[in-house]
Design an enzyme around this catalytic site. Sequence first.
Site, mmCIF file in Angstrom:
data_model
loop_
_atom_site.group_PDB
_atom_site.id
_atom_site.type_symbol
_atom_site.label_atom_id
_atom_site.label_comp_id
_atom_site.label_asym_id
_atom_site.label_seq_id
_atom_site.Cartn_x
_atom_site.Cartn_y
_atom_site.Cartn_z
ATOM 1 C CG ASP A 233 41.483 -81.780 34.293
ATOM 2 O OD1 ASP A 233 40.933 -81.785 35.409
ATOM 3 O OD2 ASP A 233 42.338 -80.947 33.951
ATOM 4 N NE ARG A 234 34.191 -85.464 29.634
ATOM 5 C CZ ARG A 234 33.015 -85.861 29.117
ATOM 6 N NH1 ARG A 234 32.899 -86.082 27.844
ATOM 7 N NH2 ARG A 234 31.972 -86.006 29.886
#
Length: 227
Positions: free
Chosen positions: A67-68
């Site tokens: 995930d970012r």
Amino acid sequence: MTSTRYLPNGLNILFEDRDILVVEKPSGLLTISSEREKSKTAYASLMDYVKKGQRSKNRIFIVHRLDRDTSGILIFAKSEVAKLNLQSNWDQNTKIYYAVSHGIWEEKEGIIGSYLTENKAKMVYSTKDKELGKWSETKYKVIKETNKYSLLEVQLLTGRKNQIRVHFADKTHPIVGDHKYGLPRKEKFTRMALHAYSIQFFHPFSGKSMYIKSEIPPYLKGLVGGI
């Protein structure tokens, strides 16, 4: 083989050979492009590094994603064959994360299991419908506690999107700084306290067992007063 000339800010190469590239991704950087962001990604930066820094015609291939807002270890392949070989054995890998959650856990270690699915708003959630969701398991162990937070070592027994974040939220212990699955809070956090710490995997061609680890970010340690 490693040249730092074309390394983007925040990306750290942990291991590299002719077949694979293992990096440590900072929080806030996408793994691959999205509808809103096309160029500022780990993939784009490392493609540039391979082509310009090494003057190679090779390209890189995404093996998995983070995930970012999750930092930590990412593996890229330098050929499609290497990518497919890595992915074919992916469920045999051991992936360890460190996370800081809100609150004190009653059970200090255990396994969280549920069927996970995703709605149209791209929110992942647990369901009792076996036909709708995929069975997912997250193993955890509390390492240190304060009166507000808990530092946990987490092992992914399955690898679903947002799995740790959803399972921790299900237990009413969302990850610190998780604005997607955590409850609105007055505190302001500079990042999400989730880090992909280590991975044990098999090299795509030699078959050799490899173990690569990173450092637990100071931010996570600081939330619990150090470890």
